[in-house]
Design an enzyme around this catalytic site. Structure first.
Site, PDB file in Angstrom:
ATOM      1  N   PRO A 127       0.826  -1.222   0.000  1.00  0.00           N
ATOM      2  CA  PRO A 127       0.000   0.000   0.000  1.00  0.00           C
ATOM      3  C   PRO A 127       0.856   1.266   0.000  1.00  0.00           C
ATOM      4  CG  PRO A 127      -0.889  -1.601   1.548  1.00  0.00           C
ATOM      5  CD  PRO A 127       0.414  -2.169   1.048  1.00  0.00           C
ATOM      6  N   SER A 131       6.229   2.302  -7.047  1.00  0.00           N
ATOM      7  CA  SER A 131       7.421   2.604  -7.857  1.00  0.00           C
ATOM      8  C   SER A 131       8.686   2.454  -7.021  1.00  0.00           C
ATOM      9  CB  SER A 131       7.337   4.034  -8.397  1.00  0.00           C
ATOM     10  OG  SER A 131       6.177   4.190  -9.178  1.00  0.00           O
ATOM     11  N   ILE A 156      -2.419  -7.247  -5.852  1.00  0.00           N
ATOM     12  CA  ILE A 156      -1.825  -8.499  -6.326  1.00  0.00           C
ATOM     13  C   ILE A 156      -2.761  -9.220  -7.306  1.00  0.00           C
ATOM     14  CG2 ILE A 156      -0.841 -10.737  -5.656  1.00  0.00           C
ATOM     15  CD1 ILE A 156       0.772  -8.063  -4.890  1.00  0.00           C
ATOM     16  N   SER A 157      -2.270  -9.353  -8.533  1.00  0.00           N
ATOM     17  CA  SER A 157      -3.012 -10.074  -9.567  1.00  0.00           C
ATOM     18  C   SER A 157      -3.073 -11.538  -9.156  1.00  0.00           C
ATOM     19  CB  SER A 157      -2.298  -9.936 -10.914  1.00  0.00           C
ATOM     20  OG  SER A 157      -2.156  -8.581 -11.248  1.00  0.00           O
ATOM     21  N   HIS A 337     -14.999   3.080 -35.009  1.00  0.00           N
ATOM     22  CA  HIS A 337     -16.245   2.318 -34.916  1.00  0.00           C
ATOM     23  C   HIS A 337     -17.430   3.240 -34.600  1.00  0.00           C
ATOM     24  CE1 HIS A 337     -13.918  -1.420 -34.846  1.00  0.00           C
ATOM     25  NE2 HIS A 337     -15.050  -2.095 -34.876  1.00  0.00           N
ATOM     26  N   GLU A 362       4.254  -3.214 -13.973  1.00  0.00           N
ATOM     27  CA  GLU A 362       5.610  -3.697 -14.337  1.00  0.00           C
ATOM     28  C   GLU A 362       6.568  -2.508 -14.384  1.00  0.00           C
ATOM     29  OE1 GLU A 362       6.145  -6.952 -14.771  1.00  0.00           O
ATOM     30  OE2 GLU A 362       4.132  -7.730 -15.121  1.00  0.00           O
TER      31      GLU A 362
END
Ligand SMILES: Cc1cc2nc3c(=O)[nH]c(=O)nc-3n(C[C@H](O)[C@H](O)[C@H](O)COP(=O)(O)OP(=O)(O)OC[C@H]3O[C@@H](n4cnc5c(N)ncnc54)[C@H](O)[C@@H]3O)c2cc1C
Length: 379
Positions: A127, A131, A156-157, A337, A362
């Site tokens: 938290p 970076s 967290i993925s 579109h 990342e």
């Protein structure tokens, strides 16, 4: 200099593309609505060799290079960048175990990881530190049996979904040299998860906080050496950045392909909209930008495969350039579109939402510039 893919590389791309179109694309919207990817997809991906893409063959992996891996992520992202990016995170963790874990841990966990019966999450961010990852505060205190973890990981993925967590935690003093990497299996006492994050994109991947409250792990779950965890985590990131860039590239290419078809069918002022020169120029610009992004990405991957001294700089440059190009292209595709681009049925608005986060994780694209500029100034 040869810019063409080898026969083997073309076969890898086609295998991933076909699997994506067959097994992922038809379900991508439903998985997004459900907020999860069915767990039984992963062993089928593992059976293709994609669960340990660059895990060495000696340890049961596919032993592919980084360039080969970008082809897999580009191809799978043409079906769904959220699913492809999740696979990238798993592979980043798999490589850390392959490269750095002691033989006992490696032999115990890698077979399941490579087959994808064990799905992994990467836990660095907290938290209070993103970076500035080396400022992390989660602690792993030595006990008689191993380590006791306390702290919280954020964003967290796969949090609360994965089978195990590769966690960067502090075993020593402040700073990067006080950080170690540990392996935490799901189900351990003291491991819990925050609520499901409500996100803009990547909705099929559950994102949660991962919390440690006196969570004990055995000493054998230390990955590699104490104090080297930050180096291991950063080594994983060069390849992770290439993969995320490849995910943007594949999704943007899919959006451009859909847009070309749509523009040949949609009529305005008595003619298909692909006949308006102003719009043709936009198509040409997107083609040019995507081809440039692809070439740059593959050059960076090649540098990483060669162990070039400037590989990290090139991975950072490619990550920034390709993710921003991808976002720009999918946004343009939505515009072309018209109102239909804004509707979920046409598949473009999901890509706009999914790709946005590639500019943030990342390492943010500001941090990518920092890496590049620091090396320029130092030289
Ligand atoms: C959907 C999603 C999934 C994620 N999955 C994972 C995961 O699986 N595992 C994991 O560990 N993390 C994960 N993350 C976390 C992600 O890596 C961080 O969000 C990212 O590194 C940025 O950190 P932060 O959010 O704390 O932003 P901060 O670091 O607080 O940055 C805020 C802003 O300041 C800028 N900034 C910061 N420092 C500098 C500087 N020195 N110079 C210039 N600009 C600067 C940043 O670029 C940004 O624009 C995920 C994030 C998201 C959104």
């Amino acid at each position: 200099m040869d810019f063409s893919l080898s026969e083997e590389q073309t076969a890898i791309f086609e295998m991933a593309h076909d699997f994506g179109q067959d097994r992922i694309a038809p379900n991508a919207r439903a998985w997004e609505a459900e907020g999860t990817i069915p767990k039984d997809l992963w062993p089928d991906i593992g059976a293709l060799g994609f669960g340990g893409l660059y895990v060495s063959e000696d340890n049961g992996g596919a032993g592919l290079g980084r360039l080969d891996a970008t082809l897999v992520f580009e191809a799978l992202s043409m079906a769904c960048p959220s699913v492809a990016a999740f696979l990238s995170i798993h592979n980043m963790c798999a490589k850390m175990i392959d490269a750095f874990a002691a033989p006992d841990l490696r032999d115990r966990v890698l077979p399941g990881v490579v087959s994808m019966n064990t799905v992994l999450s990467y836990c660095l961010t907290e938290p209070g530190s993103g970076s500035d990852a080396a400022a992390l505060r989660t602690r792993a205190e030595r006990t008689n049996e191993g380590y006791r973890l306390n702290g919280t990981k954020a964003f967290i993925s796969g949090g609360g979904y994965s089978d195990a967590y590769v966690v960067m935690a502090r075993t020593g003093d402040d700073g990067p040299k006080g950080i170690s990497t540990v392996y935490v299996e799901d189900g351990r006492d003291g491991l819990s998860f925050g609520g499901l994050e409500d996100k803009m994109g990547w909705k099929s991947q559950p994102t949660r906080q991962v919390q440690f409250d006196n969570c004990d792990i055995p000493a054998g779950n230390l990955v590699g050496e104490e104090g080297k965890g930050f180096t291991y985590a950063m080594k994983g990131l060069d390849g992770g950045r290439l993969n995320i860039a490849a995910c943007s590239l594949g999704a943007a290419q899919a959006a451009l392909n859909m847009t070309l078809t749509y523009m040949s069918e949609r009529k305005a002022f008595g003619q298909p909209i692909n006949q308006f020169q102003a719009l043709q120029f936009r198509l040409a610009d997107m083609e040019i930008e995507l081809q440039a992004a692809r070439t740059f990405l593959r050059q960076a991957a090649w540098k990483l495969d060669q162990g070039a001294p400037d590989a990290t700089k090139f991975c950072a440059m490619a990550k920034k350039f390709v993710t921003e190009t991808g976002s720009k292209v999918v946004n343009q595709c939505l515009q072309l579109h018209g109102g239909y681009g804004y509707l979920a049925d046409y598949g473009i608005e999901k890509l706009v939402r999914d790709l946005r986060v590639h500019e943030i994780l990342e390492g943010t694209n500001e941090i990518m510039r920092l890496i590049v500029a620091r090396q320029m100034v130092a030289a």
